[in-house]
Design an enzyme around this catalytic site. Structure first.
Site, PDB file in Angstrom:
ATOM      1  N   THR A  85      39.559  40.420  45.990  1.00 24.94           N
ATOM      2  CA  THR A  85      39.332  41.454  44.971  1.00 24.94           C
ATOM      3  C   THR A  85      39.634  40.999  43.552  1.00 24.94           C
ATOM      4  O   THR A  85      39.640  41.827  42.639  1.00 24.94           O
ATOM      5  CB  THR A  85      40.187  42.696  45.281  1.00 24.94           C
ATOM      6  OG1 THR A  85      41.574  42.322  45.317  1.00 24.94           O
ATOM      7  CG2 THR A  85      39.788  43.319  46.611  1.00 24.94           C
ATOM      8  N   TYR A 116      32.008  38.760  42.413  1.00 28.39           N
ATOM      9  CA  TYR A 116      32.716  39.686  43.295  1.00 28.39           C
ATOM     10  C   TYR A 116      31.738  40.686  43.917  1.00 28.39           C
ATOM     11  O   TYR A 116      31.677  40.855  45.138  1.00 28.39           O
ATOM     12  CB  TYR A 116      33.813  40.423  42.530  1.00 28.39           C
ATOM     13  CG  TYR A 116      34.385  41.604  43.267  1.00 28.39           C
ATOM     14  CD1 TYR A 116      35.123  41.425  44.433  1.00 28.39           C
ATOM     15  CD2 TYR A 116      34.178  42.910  42.813  1.00 28.39           C
ATOM     16  CE1 TYR A 116      35.640  42.512  45.130  1.00 28.39           C
ATOM     17  CE2 TYR A 116      34.692  43.999  43.491  1.00 28.39           C
ATOM     18  CZ  TYR A 116      35.422  43.799  44.653  1.00 28.39           C
ATOM     19  OH  TYR A 116      35.921  44.879  45.336  1.00 28.39           O
TER      20      TYR A 116
END
Length: 298
Positions: free
Chosen positions: A62, A125
């Site tokens: 993350t 991401y």
């Protein structure tokens, strides 16, 4: 029910494990360094040993900005890992519940994103999380991906804890006011999992419960509005409340671009899954109570 949880110390897993136990489920949680979800042999061994009836993947890479430089690692955890879990779950005949993100969208839409909107991630991401969704559902169609956003809790690193920490020392904080979304508390995502798992275990392939659904808190706000609510709650609990000044995204540059619009339309979660959005303001109160209690006990 025997539940295999991937991740143990992250925000959602920390909230999920005691709730699974309270509901009478036997859960085993695995994470590094003892378990590598990107290793097919380790995944197969975990399934053989735990014989799960359902799997919940709470693990993810993350670090949004660092992912731009660690793209291979982000894709290994966020894409290869879910694929391997899906393949193992398909062999075992068990469903998977997986969490994803608003970052699969570019954030340019002028309304909340629905599941019918085409994903278009702008960073590593988001691209890795989208790849994970696609690979998981290709490997095991009896899967549910819950896309969420702005996750917070009394645990780990998140916006609430960052604001409170900075607010201890600074009379003024500058917070972005032109990014929209909805805070989502990990406790609510964990409760959603506990609600869903028995239904997933019983549902056959093709059941409408499977697929992608959006689940965040409600109502929508901005990071600035969220920060103001955090400090209003902190002030009611005798904590410092600095002035919160609104700034633009351009005033706070980051390596990876953030979506200007992180609003997710949660209609499908409410109507098909039976899980409506929870009011994040109630979640914030519970989070602040937990954090203040922890501070007083320290």
């Amino acid at each position: 029910m025997r539940v295999l949880v991937i991740g143990r110390t992250g925000q959602i897993a920390t909230e999920l494990l005691p709730r699974l136990a309270a509901a009478g489920h036997a859960a085993e949680a695995l994470e590094p360094p003892g378990f590598d979800m990107t290793d097919a042999a380790q995944v197969a061994d975990a399934f053989a040993r735990t014989r799960p009836e359902a799997v919940v993947n709470c693990a993810a890479y993350t670090a949004v900005d660092r992912a731009e430089d660690e793209r291979a690692l982000a894709f290994a955890v966020n894409a290869t890992g879910p694929r391997l879990l899906g393949e193992a779950a398909a062999r075992a005949g068990v469903p998977v519940l997986h969490y994803s993100t608003d970052y699969v969208f570019d954030g340019t839409k002028d309304a909340p994103y629905s599941e019918a909107d085409a994903p278009d991630p702008v960073g590593a991401y988001g691209a890795s999380k989208l790849a994970g969704e696609l690979l998981l559902h290709l490997a095991q169609p009896r899967s549910v991906t819950l896309r969420t956003a702005w996750v917070c809790s009394p645990f780990g690193n998140n916006f609430v804890k960052t604001m409170l920490r900075l607010g201890q020392d600074r009379p003024e904080l500058r917070v972005v006011a032109d990014q929209q979304g909805a805070p989502t508390f990990a406790a609510d995502l964990a409760e959603a999992a506990v609600t869903l798992l028995p239904r997933l275990a019983a549902a056959p392939a093709g059941d409408p419960v499977f697929g992608v659904a959006h689940l965040t808190g409600a109502p929508y706000t901005t990071w600035h509005g969220f920060a103001e609510a955090i400090f209003a709650g902190a002030a009611r609990r005798g904590q410092p409340a600095p002035k919160v000044t609104a700034i633009t995204t351009a005033d706070y540059p980051t390596k990876a671009r953030r979506p200007a619009n992180s609003r997710l339309d949660c209609t499908r979660a409410a109507t098909v899954l039976g899980i409506p959005p929870k009011d994040w303001r109630a979640g914030l109160d519970a989070c602040l109570d937990a954090l203040m209690t922890k501070d007083q006990a320290a």
